[in-house]
Scaffold this active site. Structure first.
Site, PDB file in Angstrom:
ATOM      1  N   ARG A 153      62.105  52.837  59.860  1.00 21.12           N
ATOM      2  CA  ARG A 153      62.844  52.057  58.788  1.00 21.12           C
ATOM      3  C   ARG A 153      61.909  51.474  57.953  1.00 21.12           C
ATOM      4  O   ARG A 153      61.959  51.107  56.976  1.00 21.12           O
ATOM      5  CB  ARG A 153      63.453  51.043  59.514  1.00 21.12           C
ATOM      6  CG  ARG A 153      64.557  51.282  60.501  1.00 21.12           C
ATOM      7  CD  ARG A 153      65.036  50.101  61.399  1.00 21.12           C
ATOM      8  NE  ARG A 153      63.636  49.715  62.255  1.00 21.12           N
ATOM      9  CZ  ARG A 153      63.593  48.466  62.810  1.00 21.12           C
ATOM     10  NH1 ARG A 153      64.433  47.637  62.658  1.00 21.12           N
ATOM     11  NH2 ARG A 153      62.416  48.207  63.525  1.00 21.12           N
ATOM     12  N   GLN A 156      49.394  26.404  48.687  1.00 17.73           N
ATOM     13  CA  GLN A 156      50.047  26.984  47.283  1.00 17.73           C
ATOM     14  C   GLN A 156      49.928  28.531  47.437  1.00 17.73           C
ATOM     15  O   GLN A 156      48.687  29.156  48.011  1.00 17.73           O
ATOM     16  CB  GLN A 156      49.200  26.455  46.095  1.00 17.73           C
ATOM     17  CG  GLN A 156      49.575  27.068  44.817  1.00 17.73           C
ATOM     18  CD  GLN A 156      48.880  26.398  43.569  1.00 17.73           C
ATOM     19  OE1 GLN A 156      48.555  25.132  43.680  1.00 17.73           O
ATOM     20  NE2 GLN A 156      48.272  27.158  42.945  1.00 17.73           N
ATOM     21  N   ASN A 165      50.245  32.156  44.938  1.00 20.23           N
ATOM     22  CA  ASN A 165      50.186  32.440  43.721  1.00 20.23           C
ATOM     23  C   ASN A 165      50.460  34.088  43.759  1.00 20.23           C
ATOM     24  O   ASN A 165      50.310  34.655  44.612  1.00 20.23           O
ATOM     25  CB  ASN A 165      48.538  32.231  43.010  1.00 20.23           C
ATOM     26  CG  ASN A 165      48.598  30.885  43.062  1.00 20.23           C
ATOM     27  OD1 ASN A 165      49.323  29.874  42.622  1.00 20.23           O
ATOM     28  ND2 ASN A 165      47.407  30.340  43.704  1.00 20.23           N
ATOM     29  N   HIS A 200      36.616  33.410  38.684  1.00 15.33           N
ATOM     30  CA  HIS A 200      37.310  32.155  38.699  1.00 15.33           C
ATOM     31  C   HIS A 200      36.990  31.192  39.781  1.00 15.33           C
ATOM     32  O   HIS A 200      36.482  31.575  40.932  1.00 15.33           O
ATOM     33  CB  HIS A 200      38.930  32.257  38.610  1.00 15.33           C
ATOM     34  CG  HIS A 200      39.334  32.907  37.189  1.00 15.33           C
ATOM     35  ND1 HIS A 200      40.399  33.948  37.336  1.00 15.33           N
ATOM     36  CD2 HIS A 200      38.607  33.254  36.141  1.00 15.33           C
ATOM     37  CE1 HIS A 200      40.518  34.369  36.228  1.00 15.33           C
ATOM     38  NE2 HIS A 200      39.578  33.967  35.415  1.00 15.33           N
ATOM     39  N   LYS A 256      40.599  30.761  49.424  1.00 14.11           N
ATOM     40  CA  LYS A 256      41.864  31.728  48.967  1.00 14.11           C
ATOM     41  C   LYS A 256      41.955  33.006  50.094  1.00 14.11           C
ATOM     42  O   LYS A 256      40.959  33.145  50.705  1.00 14.11           O
ATOM     43  CB  LYS A 256      41.411  32.385  47.692  1.00 14.11           C
ATOM     44  CG  LYS A 256      41.449  31.289  46.656  1.00 14.11           C
ATOM     45  CD  LYS A 256      41.157  31.963  45.375  1.00 14.11           C
ATOM     46  CE  LYS A 256      41.018  31.110  44.119  1.00 14.11           C
ATOM     47  NZ  LYS A 256      40.479  31.600  42.772  1.00 14.11           N
ATOM     48  N   TYR A 310      47.992  35.426  46.243  1.00 16.19           N
ATOM     49  CA  TYR A 310      46.720  34.725  47.154  1.00 16.19           C
ATOM     50  C   TYR A 310      47.450  33.299  47.467  1.00 16.19           C
ATOM     51  O   TYR A 310      48.145  32.606  46.883  1.00 16.19           O
ATOM     52  CB  TYR A 310      45.378  34.853  46.454  1.00 16.19           C
ATOM     53  CG  TYR A 310      45.614  34.137  45.048  1.00 16.19           C
ATOM     54  CD1 TYR A 310      45.338  32.721  44.740  1.00 16.19           C
ATOM     55  CD2 TYR A 310      45.727  34.836  43.822  1.00 16.19           C
ATOM     56  CE1 TYR A 310      45.079  32.216  43.359  1.00 16.19           C
ATOM     57  CE2 TYR A 310      45.871  34.362  42.656  1.00 16.19           C
ATOM     58  CZ  TYR A 310      45.277  33.058  42.289  1.00 16.19           C
ATOM     59  OH  TYR A 310      45.474  32.458  41.215  1.00 16.19           O
ATOM     60  N   ASP A 348      38.515  34.503  29.718  1.00 16.03           N
ATOM     61  CA  ASP A 348      37.383  35.158  30.632  1.00 16.03           C
ATOM     62  C   ASP A 348      36.220  35.829  29.698  1.00 16.03           C
ATOM     63  O   ASP A 348      35.035  35.784  29.890  1.00 16.03           O
ATOM     64  CB  ASP A 348      38.023  36.347  31.547  1.00 16.03           C
ATOM     65  CG  ASP A 348      38.797  35.690  32.782  1.00 16.03           C
ATOM     66  OD1 ASP A 348      38.642  34.516  32.947  1.00 16.03           O
ATOM     67  OD2 ASP A 348      39.416  36.621  33.198  1.00 16.03           O
TER      68      ASP A 348
END
Length: 182
Positions: free
Chosen positions: A23, A46, A48, A62, A72, A132, A168
């Site tokens: 499956r 959080q 993202n 970042h 993260k 993330y 950036d």
């Protein structure tokens, strides 16, 4: 969950156990009790999700400064990326060192990046979806970037002319940054 140490302290590759049959498949990507049992204590607040339409999109490097810093847990759910974590903690024995790990929908690997590190990735395929978790909410006031091709860091992204955002492209070099991680 297989936890793999990297050359940077507290940065880990996580390989979830995948259960598959005719499956499809199932995997657990995060479990607080299991992670705490091996000494990893994170409270993610959080989630993202980003999409990059083409190969060669570079996002990063970042981070968020000060008390807004974020740990993260990152993974690629469609396509593939070269994911980079760089130690920005000035008193760290691995200051300015970085690691690069391929994360893909196929290998299902995740990278756990603690606070005090910069993060970025470059897409290795078209149509990339990247997710993330962060342990601190986004704070626009403390949002920072380091130039992706900073010669002091000498990160090998495997690409010389990536597609990058204006933010950036205009990011400072580390030596000109107000990065305040100790």
């Amino acid at each position: 969950m297989n936890v793999i140490k990297t050359d940077l302290p507290d940065v880990f590759i996580l390989e979830p156990q995948v259960f598959g049959d005719n499956r499809g498949w199932f995997m657990e990507t995060w479990s607080i009790p299991k992670m705490q049992s091996i000494g990893l204590h994170y409270d993610f607040v959080q989630d993202n999700h980003s999409f990059s339409s083409q190969k060669g999109v570079l996002r990063g490097i970042h981070f968020q400064n000060g008390s807004a810093a974020q740990a993260k847990l990152v993974r690629c759910t469609k396509g593939a990326v070269l994911d980079v974590a760089v130690d920005l903690r000035k008193n760290s024995p691995t200051y300015k060192r970085w690691i690069a790990v391929e994360l893909s929908a196929e290998n299902k690997r995740q990278l756990l990046i603690p606070r005090g590190f910069g993060h970025g990735f470059v897409t290795l395929t078209d149509d990339v979806e990247f997710l993330y978790k962060a342990d601190n909410p986004y704070n626009a006031t403390e949002d920072r970037s380091i130039r992706w091709n900073d010669p002091e860091l000498n990160i090998n992204w495997g690409i010389t002319s990536p597609t990058i955002s204006e933010k950036d492209a205009n990011a400072p070099l580390l030596k000109d940054s107000d990065c305040n991680f100790i």
